[in-house]
Design a protein around this motif. Structure first.
Motif, short mmCIF file in Angstrom:
data_model
loop_
_atom_site.label_atom_id
_atom_site.label_comp_id
_atom_site.label_asym_id
_atom_site.label_seq_id
_atom_site.Cartn_x
_atom_site.Cartn_y
_atom_site.Cartn_z
N ALA A 279 0.84 -1.20 0.00
CA ALA A 279 0.00 0.00 0.00
C ALA A 279 0.87 1.24 0.00
O ALA A 279 0.65 2.17 -0.78
CB ALA A 279 -0.92 0.00 1.22
N PHE A 280 1.90 1.25 0.85
CA PHE A 280 2.74 2.46 0.91
C PHE A 280 3.59 2.63 -0.33
O PHE A 280 3.87 3.75 -0.74
CB PHE A 280 3.59 2.47 2.19
CG PHE A 280 2.86 3.12 3.32
CD1 PHE A 280 2.58 4.47 3.28
CD2 PHE A 280 2.41 2.39 4.40
CE1 PHE A 280 1.88 5.09 4.29
CE2 PHE A 280 1.69 2.99 5.43
CZ PHE A 280 1.43 4.34 5.37
N GLY A 281 3.97 1.51 -0.96
CA GLY A 281 4.67 1.61 -2.25
C GLY A 281 3.82 2.40 -3.23
O GLY A 281 4.31 3.25 -3.97
N GLY A 282 2.51 2.13 -3.22
CA GLY A 282 1.61 2.87 -4.09
C GLY A 282 1.52 4.34 -3.69
O GLY A 282 1.58 5.23 -4.53
N VAL A 283 1.41 4.57 -2.39
CA VAL A 283 1.28 5.95 -1.91
C VAL A 283 2.53 6.76 -2.26
O VAL A 283 2.45 7.90 -2.68
CB VAL A 283 1.03 5.97 -0.39
CG1 VAL A 283 1.15 7.39 0.15
CG2 VAL A 283 -0.33 5.39 -0.07
N PHE A 284 3.70 6.13 -2.11
CA PHE A 284 4.94 6.85 -2.41
C PHE A 284 5.01 7.21 -3.88
O PHE A 284 5.53 8.27 -4.25
CB PHE A 284 6.17 6.05 -1.98
CG PHE A 284 6.35 6.06 -0.49
CD1 PHE A 284 6.16 7.24 0.22
CD2 PHE A 284 6.69 4.91 0.21
CE1 PHE A 284 6.31 7.27 1.60
CE2 PHE A 284 6.84 4.93 1.59
CZ PHE A 284 6.66 6.11 2.29
N ALA A 285 4.49 6.32 -4.74
CA ALA A 285 4.46 6.67 -6.17
C ALA A 285 3.57 7.90 -6.36
O ALA A 285 3.83 8.74 -7.22
CB ALA A 285 3.95 5.49 -6.99
N GLY A 286 2.52 8.01 -5.52
CA GLY A 286 1.69 9.21 -5.56
C GLY A 286 2.49 10.46 -5.22
O GLY A 286 2.26 11.52 -5.78
N PHE A 287 3.47 10.30 -4.29
CA PHE A 287 4.35 11.43 -3.97
C PHE A 287 5.08 11.91 -5.22
O PHE A 287 5.23 13.10 -5.45
CB PHE A 287 5.41 11.02 -2.93
CG PHE A 287 4.89 10.94 -1.53
CD1 PHE A 287 3.53 10.96 -1.25
CD2 PHE A 287 5.78 10.83 -0.47
CE1 PHE A 287 3.07 10.88 0.04
CE2 PHE A 287 5.32 10.75 0.84
CZ PHE A 287 3.97 10.77 1.09
N SER A 288 5.56 10.93 -6.04
CA SER A 288 6.29 11.34 -7.25
C SER A 288 5.36 12.13 -8.16
O SER A 288 5.80 13.07 -8.82
CB SER A 288 6.81 10.14 -8.04
OG SER A 288 7.12 9.08 -7.22
N ASN B 209 -1.35 -2.61 -3.90
CA ASN B 209 -0.35 -1.64 -4.32
C ASN B 209 -0.93 -0.63 -5.31
O ASN B 209 -0.84 0.58 -5.12
CB ASN B 209 0.82 -2.41 -4.95
CG ASN B 209 1.86 -1.49 -5.57
OD1 ASN B 209 1.97 -1.39 -6.78
ND2 ASN B 209 2.61 -0.79 -4.73
N VAL B 210 -1.56 -1.15 -6.36
CA VAL B 210 -2.09 -0.24 -7.37
C VAL B 210 -3.27 0.57 -6.79
O VAL B 210 -3.43 1.75 -7.11
CB VAL B 210 -2.50 -1.01 -8.64
CG1 VAL B 210 -3.10 -0.07 -9.67
CG2 VAL B 210 -1.29 -1.71 -9.22
N THR B 211 -4.05 -0.06 -5.90
CA THR B 211 -5.15 0.68 -5.27
C THR B 211 -4.59 1.85 -4.46
O THR B 211 -5.12 2.97 -4.50
CB THR B 211 -5.97 -0.26 -4.37
OG1 THR B 211 -6.38 -1.38 -5.16
CG2 THR B 211 -7.19 0.44 -3.83
N GLY B 212 -3.51 1.60 -3.73
CA GLY B 212 -2.86 2.66 -2.97
C GLY B 212 -2.41 3.78 -3.89
O GLY B 212 -2.57 4.97 -3.59
N LEU B 213 -1.85 3.40 -5.03
CA LEU B 213 -1.41 4.41 -5.99
C LEU B 213 -2.59 5.23 -6.49
O LEU B 213 -2.53 6.45 -6.55
CB LEU B 213 -0.72 3.76 -7.18
CG LEU B 213 -0.53 4.76 -8.33
CD1 LEU B 213 0.64 5.67 -8.06
CD2 LEU B 213 -0.42 4.10 -9.66
N LEU B 214 -3.70 4.52 -6.84
CA LEU B 214 -4.86 5.24 -7.39
C LEU B 214 -5.38 6.25 -6.38
O LEU B 214 -5.74 7.37 -6.72
CB LEU B 214 -5.95 4.24 -7.77
CG LEU B 214 -5.63 3.37 -8.99
CD1 LEU B 214 -6.68 2.29 -9.18
CD2 LEU B 214 -5.50 4.23 -10.25
#
Lengths: 256, 338, 258
Positions: free
Chosen positions: A73-82, A153-158
C-alpha cells in the motif's frame, strides 16, 4: 494503443530510474518494511501465548502478511508522492502536452509503483526465509497472496494519485499518507480480529482492510481462503480508479 | 595612517580555506574614522571573508588588522563592542516580530533594562519600521529586513559598521532608502562604514574610498572619481567582417589610443584618448583602408571596464564562483550562497 | 551572572515564542504519540492475557511510550531550529554580541523544558481521563514529569548538537529513523521477560531506551520500584550529562570568534 504504451513506458522508466538512483528514496522504502517486520515479529511473538490465538504458522508469518500489505500500500502511496512532485516541478505539464492519451501517464506511475513493490517483496521474503519463517501455503496460495498485494499496491497508488492530481503539491503528502496509515493500523495488525476488544474491534470489523489482511494470512498458512475479499479489493480498485481518473481530468482542466 | 589610529587598518591579510584557493591573498587597506569604504568585487572575490576576519568571526592565517585601534585577533571582545555588523540578508528569525528582535538584541548587547525599549523604538522609528514593529519578520519585504538588520546592528551605538552586500537583491527604492540612512550615519554620527558590494553605482554614490577586489587581492583603490578618471575614456569596440583583418584594424585603431581588452574575442578594442570626438576620424581611417566592419560600438566606462582594465577579465566572467563555493562552505555560519 | 541570566532568559523566551508560533511543529509532537497510544493500546489490548503480563490494562502499560516519543519530536524540533539559526546567520549575529555560546544552548533547552512539561501534563491528563490508575499516585506523576523532562533535555541536546554541527535541518531530520529504531527495539510494546525472541530481548536489554520506558512504567503499574527508578534516572542523568557536554562543544565550534 501504441501511443498509450509509449507514454506508460516513458513515465514508468523515468520514475523507476528515480527510485533506483536516489538512495534517499530507495533505502528507506526497503528498510522500513524490513524494520517493521523484524520489530513486530521480534517483540510481539509472545502474543502467540494468548489463549485464542490460533494462527497455525507462527507469529512471524502472521506479521509477514501485514507487512506485505503495508509495504504494498505504501509503495503505491509513495508513487503518488512522485506524481505530486512532478506536478510541482512542471514535469507533468510537459508530459500532458506531449501525450495524446493521458491515462497512459497514470498507467506509467502504476507500473513504477508495482516495480517498487516487487523489489520490497523480494527483500522481505528473503529475510523472512532467513529468519526461518514458516510458509504453509502452497504455490497457488502464494500466487493468490502476491496478486492480492499487487492489487493493494495499485489501489494505494490510485488513491494517492487522486489526491495528487487534485492538490498538485508536495504539501499533499500527509493527506495521502494518513488515511492509508489509519486504515492499515485500524485492522487486526498485532492479533486476530477475535482477540480485539472494544472500539478497535468495531473499527476493525468495519475496516475494508481487515478481510484483505485475513485473506493474506490464510494464504500464508494454507488455510481455506475466503476469496470474497477479492471482491472488496476490486471494488476499492474500481472506485479509486474513478477517483484518480477524475482527478487527472481536473488537472488537465487546470492546465497541469 | 598608523595602526593605532581609529577606523580600520589592515596589513597583508591572508586567509586560505581547507582545499580551497586563497580567499584573501595579502590585502592591505586603511579606512579613516567617519569614512565610508566601498569594498567592490564579484561573488567569491574574498569580500565576505575579509569582513568575517575584521568582525572577529574568522581568524586570519597571516597579517594583522585593527578596528577602532583594537587587534581583531587579540582583542576580539573590544572589537566586537565597538562594531555593528549586518552580515547578510536573512540573519533574522521569521517567527519573531521586529520589536522582539530589538528586545533580544538590546538585551544581548547588555543595555540596561530601562533603556532597552526606548532605544529599540528609537531605532525602529529611524529606519521606518515602527508601524511594522509588531509584525513577524517573515512577512517583511527584502528592504524591510535589511533595514531591521541595520537597526539591530546599531543597538549599542557602534563606532564602526560593517555591511556585507546590504542591498543585493533589493529594488531601487529600498536601495536608495538604505543608502540615505548609511550616509547619514557616516556624515552626522561620524560612524566608520565598511561596506561590500557588487554594484559600482553603490560604491559610487556612497563611498569616500573604493577598493576593488578580485581573487583575494585588491587590484585598484582610490576615490570613485579617481578610479573613473583613470579609465574615464570611452572604449571603442569594432568587429571585423573578416577575422583575418583583425591586425589591420588594430593598426588603424592604435592611432587613437592604447589597445583595450574586450570581452568579445572577435572584437578589436581601443581606449579613445581624445574621447568621443575622435569617432569621425576613426571611421575615416577605417574607410581609407577599405576595411569592412560587422559592428562598431562605443561605451562609457563601467565597472566592467575598471575590472577589465585591472584584471583582464570582465566582471561577469570574474564571478568567481569556484572560490565562492569554498568560501561559502567554510563560512557556513554567515554566508548564504548568492 | 545577572548578564548571563538575562541572556539565557531572553533566548529561552525566543525559543518558546518560536515554537509556539509554529503549530505545525508542536501539534504532531502531541498528536502522533496520542494516535500511536490509541492504536497500540487498542490493537494490543489482549496482550495482557499473556501469562505473567504485569498489568491487566495495556493502556497503563503503554502510556510510558508517549513521554519518550514526545522527547523524540522535541529533539527533531530543537535540532532543526538550531540548524536554521546556523543557516540564516543568526548564530553569527549572536556571536557578535557579548553573549556566551552556552546561553544559546541553555536558552534553547529552557524552551524545550517548557514544551516538555506541557506535553507531559497532557499525556498524564489523557491517561487519567482514559482510566489509567497511577499506582504511585500524585507524587509519582510529578516524578514522571521530572523524568520525562530530563529525557526531553537529553535528547534535545543531541538535536542541538546535530543541528549545530551539520547546520542542515535535513541532516537532523535524516537522523529521525535512527531514533525511531532505538525506540522500537526496546521494551516499548512488551515487557522484556515476555519477549520470546532471544535476539530481540538481548537488544532490548542493552538498549537504554528500555530503562527509560520501564522507569516511567513502574510508576504507573507497580508503584515505587527503587531499582527501575534508579536505572531510569541514572541513564537519563548520564544522557543529559553526555549530550549537554556534546552540544556545548558543538556550540563552541560554531561560536568561532577571536
Amino acid at each position: 494503443m501504441r501511443r498509450f504504451l509509449d507514454v506508460t513506458g516513458a513515465v514508468a522508466w523515468r520514475t523507476i530510474h528515480h527510485f533506483l538512483t536516489q538512495p534517499s528514496i530507495l533505502v528507506p522504502s526497503l528498510l522500513f518494511p524490513l524494520f517493521f517486520f523484524t520489530a513486530f515479529s521480534g517483540a510481539l511473538s509472545g502474543v502467540e501465548a494468548i489463549p485464542g490465538f490460533d494462527f497455525p504458522s507462527g507469529y512471524a508469518a502472521f506479521q509477514f502478511a501485514f507487512v506485505m500489505l503495508q509495504a504494498s500500500a505504501f509503495g503505491g502511496v509513495f508513487a503518488g508522492f512522485s506524481i505530486a512532485a512532478d506536478f510541482e516541478s512542471g514535469f507533468t505539464r510537459r508530459l500532458m502536452l506531449a501525450s495524446p492519451d493521458r491515462r497512459g501517464i497514470l498507467a506509467g506511475y502504476a507500473v513504477a509503483a508495482l516495480f517498487r513493490a516487487v523489489v520490497v517483496w523480494v527483500m522481505l521474503i528473503v529475510v523472512a526465509l532467513l529468519v526461518g519463517m514458516q510458509i504453509d501455503g502452497g504455490a497457488l496460495d502464494l500466487v493468490g497472496l502476491y496478486t492480492l498485494a499487487a492489487l493493494v499496491n495499485v489501489t494505494g497508488l490510485l488513491f494517492s494519485a487522486g489526491v495528487a492530481t487534485r492538490l498538485r503539491t508536495m504539501q499533499a503528502g500527509p493527506a495521502m499518507q494518513m488515511p492509508v496509515f489509519l486504515l492499515l493500523f485500524l485492522a487486526p495488525v498485532y492479533m486476530p480480529l477475535e482477540l480485539l476488544e472494544g472500539w478497535i474491534h468495531t473499527a476493525a470489523r468495519l475496516n475494508p482492510m481487515t478481510p484483505l489482511l485475513e485473506l493474506s494470512r490464510d494464504f500464508i498458512s494454507g488455510q481455506p481462503a475466503d476469496l470474497w475479499a477479492y471482491a472488496v479489493v476490486l471494488t476499492m480498485f474500481a472506485v479509486l480508479a474513478l477517483w484518480a481518473l477524475t482527478g487527472l481530468r481536473r488537472a488537465e482542466r487546470a492546465g497541469g | 595612517m598608523t595602526d593605532t589610529n581609529l577606523g580600520i587598518a589592515v596589513h597583508e591579510l591572508h586567509k586560505q580555506f581547507k582545499d580551497g584557493p586563497k580567499a584573501v591573498d595579502g590585502i592591505s587597506l586603511a579606512v579613516a574614522p567617519g569614512e565610508i569604504y566601498g569594498f567592490l568585487g564579484p561573488n567569491g572575490a574574498g569580500k565576505s571573508t575579509t569582513v568575517h576576519i575584521l568582525t572577529t568571526l574568522l581568524r586570519p592565517d597571516g597579517g594583522y588588522a585593527t578596528v577602532q585601534g583594537y587587534d581583531v585577533v587579540k582583542q576580539g571582545a573590544q572589537v566586537r563592542a565597538s562594531i555593528g555588523a549586518a552580515l547578510q540578508e536573512a540573519a533574522l528569525d521569521p517567527m519573531l516580530t521586529g520589536r522582539e528582535h530589538m528586545r533580544l538584541q538590546t538585551a544581548l548587547q547588555g543595555l540596561p533594562r530601562s533603556t532597552r525599549r526606548p532605544r529599540g523604538n528609537e531605532l525602529l522609528e529611524r529606519v521606518g519600521l515602527i508601524d511594522a514593529a509588531d509584525r513577524r519578520v517573515g512577512s517583511y519585504s527584502g528592504g524591510m529586513k535589511r533595514r531591521l538588520d541595520l537597526a539591530l546592528a546599531l543597538v549599542h551605538e557602534p563606532r564602526v559598521l560593517f555591511l556585507d552586500e546590504p542591498t543585493t537583491g533589493l529594488d531601487p527604492q529600498s536601495r536608495s532608502d538604505l543608502w540615505r540612512e548609511v550616509s547619514r550615519l557616516a556624515r552626522e554620527d561620524g560612524v566608520t562604514v565598511f561596506l561590500t558590494t557588487q554594484y559600482l553605482e553603490e560604491a559610487d554614490v556612497l563611498a569616500d574610498h573604493v577598493g576593488i577586489i578580485s581573487r583575494g587581492r585588491i587590484v585598484a583603490e582610490g576615490t570613485p572619481e579617481a578610479l573613473k578618471a583613470e579609465i574615464g575614456r570611452p572604449t571603442l569596440e569594432v568587429v571585423p567582417v573578416d577575422p583575418a583583418d583583425r591586425q589591420r584594424f588594430a593598426d588603424v585603431l592604435a592611432r587613437f589610443g592604447p589597445a583595450a581588452s574586450s570581452a568579445k574575442p572577435s572584437a578589436v578594442a581601443v581606449l579613445l584618448e581624445d574621447g568621443a570626438d575622435a569617432l569621425a576620424s576613426v571611421i575615416r581611417g577605417i574607410d581609407a583602408d577599405s576595411l569592412r566592419m560587422d559592428s562598431f560600438q562605443v561605451h562609457k566606462p563601467t565597472l566592467d571596464d575598471v575590472f577589465l582594465a585591472k584584471t583582464g577579465e570582465s566582471f561577469a566572467q570574474g564571478d568567481q564562483g569556484a572560490s565562492a563555493s569554498s568560501e561559502d562552505e567554510s563560512l557556513q555560519p554567515a554566508e548564504a550562497p548568492a | 551572572m545577572s548578564a548571563t541570566s538575562t541572556q539565557v532568559g531572553e533566548l529561552a523566551r525566543r525559543s518558546l515564542v518560536r515554537t509556539l508560533r509554529q503549530p505545525a511543529s508542536i501539534i504532531p509532537s502531541l498528536l502522533f504519540p496520542l494516535v500511536f497510544l490509541a492504536l497500540n493500546s487498542g490493537g494490543l489490548g489482549s496482550a495482557t492475557r499473556i501469562p505473567d503480563f504485569p498489568t491487566d490494562s495495556y493502556l497503563a502499560f503503554f502510556i510510558a511510550a508517549p513521554f519518550v516519543q514526545a522527547a523524540l519530536f522535541a529533539t527533531m524540533g530543537a535540532g532543526t531550529d538550531v540548524a536554521k539559526d546556523v543557516q540564516t546567520g543568526f548564530v553569527s549575529r549572536l556571536a557578535l554580541t557579548p553573549t556566551r555560546g552556552n546561553a544559546l544552548l541553555f536558552g534553547q533547552l529552557a524552551g524545550v523544558l517548557a514544551v516538555s512539561l506541557f506535553s507531559s501534563l497532557t499525556f498524564l491528563v489523557v491517561g487519567l481521563v482514559a482510566g489509567v490508575t497511577f499506582e504511585s499516585g500524585l507524587p509519582g506523576m510529578v516524578v514522571i514529569m521530572v523524568l520525562a523532562t530530563l529525557i526531553g533535555i537529553a535528547l534535545s541536546s543531541i538535536g542541538v548538537m546535530l543541528g549545530m554541527r551539520s547546520g542542515s535541518g535535513e541532516a537532523v531530520q535524516g537522523m529521525f529513523p535512527l531514533f525511531f529504531v532505538f525506540l522500537f527495539l526496546s521494551s516499548l510494546t512488551m515487557p522484556r521477560p515476555l519477549i520470546e525472541q532471544d535476539w530481540f530481548r538481548t537488544i532490548a536489554t542493552y538498549n537504554p531506551v528500555s530503562y527509560l520506558l520501564e522507569a516511567i512504567r513502574s510508576l504507573v503499574i507497580t508503584g515505587w520500584d527503587g531499582r527501575a527508578l534508579a536505572l531510569g534516572f541514572g541513564i537519563a542523568i548520564a544522557l543529559v550529562a553526555v549530550s549537554v557536554f556534546g552540544a556545548s562543544r558543538a556550540v563552541r565550534m560554531r561560536w568561532t570568534r577571536t
